[in-house]
Structure formats: structure tokens, C-alpha cells
Design a protein around this motif. Structure first.
Motif, short mmCIF file in Angstrom:
data_model
loop_
_atom_site.label_atom_id
_atom_site.label_comp_id
_atom_site.label_asym_id
_atom_site.label_seq_id
_atom_site.Cartn_x
_atom_site.Cartn_y
_atom_site.Cartn_z
N ARG A 63 1.05 -1.27 0.39
CA ARG A 63 -0.42 -0.39 0.28
C ARG A 63 0.89 1.67 -0.27
NH1 ARG A 63 -5.08 -0.63 1.17
NH2 ARG A 63 -6.02 -2.25 1.83
N LEU A 64 2.09 1.06 1.33
CA LEU A 64 3.15 2.23 0.96
C LEU A 64 3.65 2.74 -0.94
CD1 LEU A 64 4.12 4.29 2.72
CD2 LEU A 64 5.56 2.64 3.21
N ALA A 65 4.35 1.69 -1.22
CA ALA A 65 4.57 1.72 -1.93
C ALA A 65 3.65 2.15 -3.69
CB ALA A 65 5.03 0.52 -2.46
N LEU A 66 2.46 1.73 -2.96
CA LEU A 66 1.53 2.34 -4.64
C LEU A 66 1.14 3.63 -3.60
CD1 LEU A 66 -0.64 -0.31 -4.62
CD2 LEU A 66 0.59 0.71 -6.54
N ASP A 67 0.87 4.12 -2.56
CA ASP A 67 0.76 5.30 -2.10
C ASP A 67 1.62 6.67 -2.73
OD1 ASP A 67 -1.89 4.66 -1.36
OD2 ASP A 67 -0.85 4.81 0.59
N LEU A 68 3.08 6.52 -2.89
CA LEU A 68 4.22 7.23 -2.27
C LEU A 68 4.22 7.07 -4.28
CD1 LEU A 68 7.25 5.51 -0.73
CD2 LEU A 68 5.71 8.00 -0.30
N ALA A 69 3.84 6.03 -5.30
CA ALA A 69 3.89 6.36 -6.58
C ALA A 69 2.56 7.24 -7.07
CB ALA A 69 3.88 4.76 -7.48
N ALA A 70 2.03 7.26 -6.28
CA ALA A 70 0.92 8.45 -6.55
C ALA A 70 1.00 9.30 -6.35
CB ALA A 70 -1.04 7.39 -6.26
N GLN A 71 2.52 9.47 -5.57
CA GLN A 71 2.18 11.22 -4.96
C GLN A 71 3.34 11.95 -6.00
OE1 GLN A 71 3.58 10.38 -0.84
NE2 GLN A 71 1.51 8.90 -0.47
N GLY A 72 3.04 10.95 -7.58
CA GLY A 72 4.70 11.46 -7.69
C GLY A 72 6.52 11.34 -7.54
N LYS A 73 6.63 9.91 -6.74
CA LYS A 73 7.97 9.63 -6.19
C LYS A 73 8.20 8.72 -7.19
CE LYS A 73 6.45 11.70 -1.87
NZ LYS A 73 7.35 11.94 -0.40
N THR A 74 9.32 8.51 -7.95
CA THR A 74 9.66 6.93 -8.38
C THR A 74 10.04 6.40 -6.84
OG1 THR A 74 10.77 8.79 -10.08
CG2 THR A 74 11.33 5.97 -9.45
N THR A 75 9.61 5.26 -6.69
CA THR A 75 9.55 4.29 -5.79
C THR A 75 9.23 2.73 -6.38
OG1 THR A 75 7.51 5.68 -5.01
CG2 THR A 75 7.94 2.83 -4.02
N ALA A 76 10.61 1.99 -5.48
CA ALA A 76 10.90 0.71 -5.49
C ALA A 76 11.10 0.08 -4.48
CB ALA A 76 12.67 0.89 -5.66
N LEU A 77 9.92 -0.77 -4.71
CA LEU A 77 9.22 -1.66 -3.83
C LEU A 77 10.19 -3.28 -4.01
CD1 LEU A 77 7.25 -2.79 -1.52
CD2 LEU A 77 5.96 -3.30 -3.74
N ILE A 78 11.15 -3.71 -2.88
CA ILE A 78 11.81 -4.43 -3.40
C ILE A 78 11.48 -5.68 -1.87
CG2 ILE A 78 14.32 -4.73 -2.94
CD1 ILE A 78 14.80 -1.74 -3.17
N SER A 79 12.45 -6.69 -2.86
CA SER A 79 12.37 -8.17 -1.73
C SER A 79 13.27 -8.83 -2.66
CB SER A 79 11.16 -8.52 -2.05
OG SER A 79 10.93 -9.88 -2.00
N SER A 80 14.32 -9.77 -2.12
CA SER A 80 14.77 -10.27 -1.39
C SER A 80 14.38 -11.76 -3.46
CB SER A 80 15.43 -11.13 -0.92
OG SER A 80 14.60 -11.74 -0.31
N GLY A 81 15.57 -12.60 -3.90
CA GLY A 81 15.09 -13.05 -4.62
C GLY A 81 14.59 -13.29 -5.42
N ASP A 82 13.47 -13.92 -6.23
CA ASP A 82 12.37 -12.81 -7.29
C ASP A 82 11.09 -12.60 -6.91
OD1 ASP A 82 11.85 -14.02 -10.28
OD2 ASP A 82 10.42 -12.92 -9.28
N ILE A 83 10.64 -10.91 -7.36
CA ILE A 83 9.67 -10.82 -6.38
C ILE A 83 8.22 -10.77 -6.86
CG2 ILE A 83 8.99 -9.03 -7.84
CD1 ILE A 83 9.04 -6.19 -5.16
N GLY A 84 8.44 -12.04 -7.77
CA GLY A 84 6.92 -12.19 -8.25
C GLY A 84 7.13 -14.10 -7.60
#
Length: 258
Positions: A63-84
């Protein structure tokens, strides 16, 4: 609206971070992740705003990552391994799906540009450490029943055994959950030899990495923790020794042509 990079940074070794993932982090102003992943990335994260949410706050992170991007901030949501793979990408798209169904009140999310950047998974890193364990058909099964009923997991274990797949177990054990890996072992023993090779890889590619090759009959929860990946060969997987070197590989049938 800005871009949300949904990216995997690999198992831990920075040399296994893809150039595309590195470039996405460099472009981002805000990084959302479990803190350990940011620590592993080191100076690559310098000058970025860190949003560190603890384990168990996965929905909050998405939610936070989507909110930040929606506010105009280029955002990276990061996970280890493959995020998918058993990671955060699915949550992002589930939230977007809920918004499209009218179950969320965040229409601004739908304007976010999303780019998913794959990473090297733990099962790939583990297989590379011992040779070519994933050389033939394989599957992955998460043994965590927090989100998936155990009855469903058990059905998949039997299907894996019947299909003779090499299998990599994610989430094999936690502090509150220690019996599933032994149950999975017992189910697979119904379908393949007790001598089937098993990889136990802990903290793969990180400084305190440990690699153990054992057999299916000797696999036990006492040798596994929440930082461990367990991969079990199929009925034809081979454990070979050459002096002080040992490998595990799963043949594809080329022996008929050799």
C-alpha cells in the motif's frame, strides 16, 4: 504519476543483482522494503528515502509503495530473490484488482506506471551451488499454512510425488511452525527412494552461507530454519563425488545419446 518498480534483488550476493534492478534502484527516490534487504544492498541505497516495514507488514508495504508512486515519487518496492515468487508483486496486483472491483478507495493507484523487474531466486542460487539440481521438470511449494490451508499444501505434495518433480520448499520452518517439513518428507518418501539427494541451503550467497547435501530419509526439521531453502531431487537425481568435490544433478535423458 511516477513509476513503481516492483523488483527482486536476488538471494543476497550483490554480484547476483541484475543490472536492470540496480538501474531501477538508482532511478528511485523512495525505497520500500524489509530493512534487511536494504542493508544487503549497501551503498546502492545511499541518498534514497528508506521506508522500512517489518516482517508481517507485507500489505502495508504494498500500500505504501503504491501511495508513494501515486504522489509522484519514483518508488522501488524491493524483495529478496524474485519478487514474483512468494513475494510482494502479487500483493501489488491484488490491491489493484481490488480497486478495479470497487473494494478499495484509492483510484490514484490505477494511474501508477508499474514495472516488474525479476531477480534470481533462492532455488536457482541453491541449485547453482551444487551443480544442476533443477536440470529437469521441477516445482516449488511453500510449506507455510498462514495463507494456504494445509490440506491444499498436502494435496500438492502428493501431486509432486506422483509427478516425480524435483521440488524446492520455501518457508520450510518458522519459530511457530516446525512440523511441516517432516510431514513433507514422509509424503515424498511414499514416491521416491530414501536415498534421494536433498540440498539444505541456509543464507544462500550471503556471508554466513552453509550448504549441506543429505538424503531424503535423513532430512529433519532440526536441520532447517526460516533462512533455509530445501530442494529435494526426483527419483533419478544423482549425488556424485570427485575427491573433495560433490555435486547434485538431475539428468534429462541424454545418457541414451552419449
Amino acid at each position: 504519476m511516477s513509476t513503481l518498480y516492483v523488483l527482486g534483488v536476488g538471494p543476497g550476493d550483490k554480484q547476483l543483482l541484475t543490472p536492470k534492478a540496480s538501474a531501477a534502484i538508482e532511478k528511485s527516490t523512495d525505497l520500500v522494503a524489509y530493512g534487511l534487504y536494504l542493508d544487503l544492498l549497501g551503498e546502492l541505497c545511499d541518498g534514497k528515502k528508506h521506508h522500512d516495514l517489518p516482517l508481517g507488514e507485507e500489505i502495508g508495504r504494498a500500500r505504501l509503495a503504491l501511495d508513494l508512486a501515486a504522489q509522484g515519487k519514483t518508488t522501488a518496492l524491493i524483495s529478496s530473490g524474485d519478487i514474483g515468487i512468494y513475494a510482494m508483486a502479487t500483493l501489488v496486483f491484488e490491491l489493484l484488482d481490488q480497486q478495479l472491483q470497487g473494494n478499495e478507495q484509492n483510484p490514484q493507484w490505477l494511474d501508477v506506471e508499474i514495472e516488474v523487474v525479476p531477480g534470481i531466486s533462492a532455488m536457482q542460487a541453491g541449485a547453482s551451488r551444487v551443480g544442476a539440481m533443477l536440470g529437469h521438470d521441477f516445482c516449488t511449494i511453500s510449506l507455510s499454512d498462514l495463507l494456504t490451508p494445509w490440506q491444499t499444501i498436502e494435496k500438492r505434495l502428493h501431486a509432486c510425488g506422483q509427478g516425480d518433480f524435483v521440488v524446492s520448499f520455501y518457508n520450510p520452518k518458522s519459530k511457530k511452525r516446525d512440523w511441516q517439513i517432516n510431514t513433507a518428507r514422509d509424503i515424498l518418501l511414499q514416491y521416491r527412494p530414501a536415498s534421494t539427494p536433498v540440498l539444505i541451503g541456509r543464507q544462500l550467497t550471503r556471508e554466513d552461507e552453509s550448504i549441506t547435501i543429505t538424503t531424503l530419509e535423513k532430512l529433519h526439521a532440526d536441520d532447517v530454519d526460516m533462512f533455509t531453502l530445501v530442494s529435494v531431487g526426483n527419483s533419478e537425481s544423482r549425488h556424485i563425488l570427485n575427491g573433495n568435490k560433490e555435486w547434485v544433478y538431475t539428468p534429462r535423458g541424454y545418457s541414451k545419446k552419449l
